[in-house]
Write a protein that holds these residues in place. Structure first.
Motif, short mmCIF file in Angstrom:
data_model
loop_
_atom_site.label_atom_id
_atom_site.label_comp_id
_atom_site.label_asym_id
_atom_site.label_seq_id
_atom_site.Cartn_x
_atom_site.Cartn_y
_atom_site.Cartn_z
N GLY A 151 50.82 58.85 18.90
CA GLY A 151 50.68 60.30 18.79
C GLY A 151 50.04 60.70 17.48
O GLY A 151 49.15 61.57 17.44
N HIS A 152 50.47 60.08 16.39
CA HIS A 152 49.87 60.39 15.09
C HIS A 152 48.40 60.00 15.08
O HIS A 152 47.54 60.77 14.64
CB HIS A 152 50.62 59.66 13.97
CG HIS A 152 50.02 59.88 12.63
ND1 HIS A 152 50.11 61.09 11.95
CD2 HIS A 152 49.27 59.07 11.83
CE1 HIS A 152 49.46 60.99 10.81
NE2 HIS A 152 48.95 59.79 10.71
N GLN B 209 39.65 59.91 22.83
CA GLN B 209 40.67 60.92 22.54
C GLN B 209 40.72 61.97 23.65
O GLN B 209 41.79 62.33 24.11
CB GLN B 209 40.41 61.55 21.18
CG GLN B 209 41.58 62.36 20.69
CD GLN B 209 41.46 62.71 19.23
OE1 GLN B 209 40.46 62.49 18.60
NE2 GLN B 209 42.51 63.28 18.70
N THR C 86 55.37 55.46 20.65
CA THR C 86 54.90 56.79 21.01
C THR C 86 54.56 57.60 19.76
O THR C 86 53.55 58.31 19.71
CB THR C 86 55.96 57.52 21.86
OG1 THR C 86 56.24 56.73 23.02
CG2 THR C 86 55.49 58.89 22.28
N ARG D 112 46.35 59.62 17.61
CA ARG D 112 45.60 60.49 18.52
C ARG D 112 45.36 61.86 17.89
O ARG D 112 44.30 62.45 18.03
CB ARG D 112 46.35 60.63 19.83
CG ARG D 112 45.57 61.30 20.92
CD ARG D 112 46.33 61.32 22.22
NE ARG D 112 46.34 59.99 22.80
CZ ARG D 112 47.37 59.47 23.46
NH1 ARG D 112 48.48 60.14 23.61
NH2 ARG D 112 47.28 58.26 23.97
N ASN D 113 46.32 62.35 17.15
CA ASN D 113 46.22 63.67 16.54
C ASN D 113 45.18 63.71 15.42
O ASN D 113 44.49 64.71 15.25
CB ASN D 113 47.60 64.09 16.00
CG ASN D 113 47.62 65.50 15.49
OD1 ASN D 113 47.04 66.39 16.09
ND2 ASN D 113 48.28 65.71 14.38
N VAL E 264 44.32 62.61 26.69
CA VAL E 264 45.23 63.74 26.51
C VAL E 264 45.61 64.33 27.85
O VAL E 264 44.95 64.09 28.86
CB VAL E 264 44.60 64.84 25.61
CG1 VAL E 264 44.37 64.32 24.22
CG2 VAL E 264 43.34 65.39 26.21
#
Length: 125
Positions: free
Chosen positions: A51-52, A8, A47, A54-55, A12
């Motif tokens: 993104g979800h 992670q 994407t 990774r968040n 970023v």
């Protein structure tokens, strides 16, 4: 991200994706071929999913978010009654709730509705 927590931090900021991430995005975009989505929309879906993940992947189920919010709300329950209620254990509380899975399911529901609307010629939601 859950199996490799270090990934992670490495994934970023401004960067080029590595070959494994690029291969994953390629598979998602290719899997959506024939759905009626444009090529750009298929890439947007990939994407959105990454993104979800990774968040939220860094938060283990049942901890992390709840503990952080709980600390901030404690002593301020009257100011944040809805948030306080959502954090309390019980039928509506966070027991064994997996925020990552919940969000992925809702995102996939929305993508399915978008694809279905496109297939029938209607306006996507």
């Amino acid at each position: 991200f859950r199996r490799h927590p270090w990934a992670q931090a490495a994934a970023v900021g401004a960067r080029l994706p590595g070959p494994h991430e690029l291969s994953w995005v390629e598979r998602v975009v290719a899997a959506l071929a024939g759905t009626g989505l444009t090529a750009t929309e298929r890439l947007d879906v990939a994407t959105l999913l990454v993104g979800h993940a990774r968040n939220l992947a860094g938060l283990p189920p049942g901890s992390g978010r709840e503990a952080a919010f709980g600390t901030l709300v404690r002593g301020r329950e009257e100011r944040y009654p809805a948030l306080d209620a959502a954090l309390r254990p019980g039928p509506d509380g966070p027991a064994d709730h997996d925020t990552l899975d919940f969000g992925l399911a809702r995102i996939l529901d929305g993508i399915a509705a978008f694809v279905a609307a496109r297939a029938t010629g209607g306006d996507p939601p």
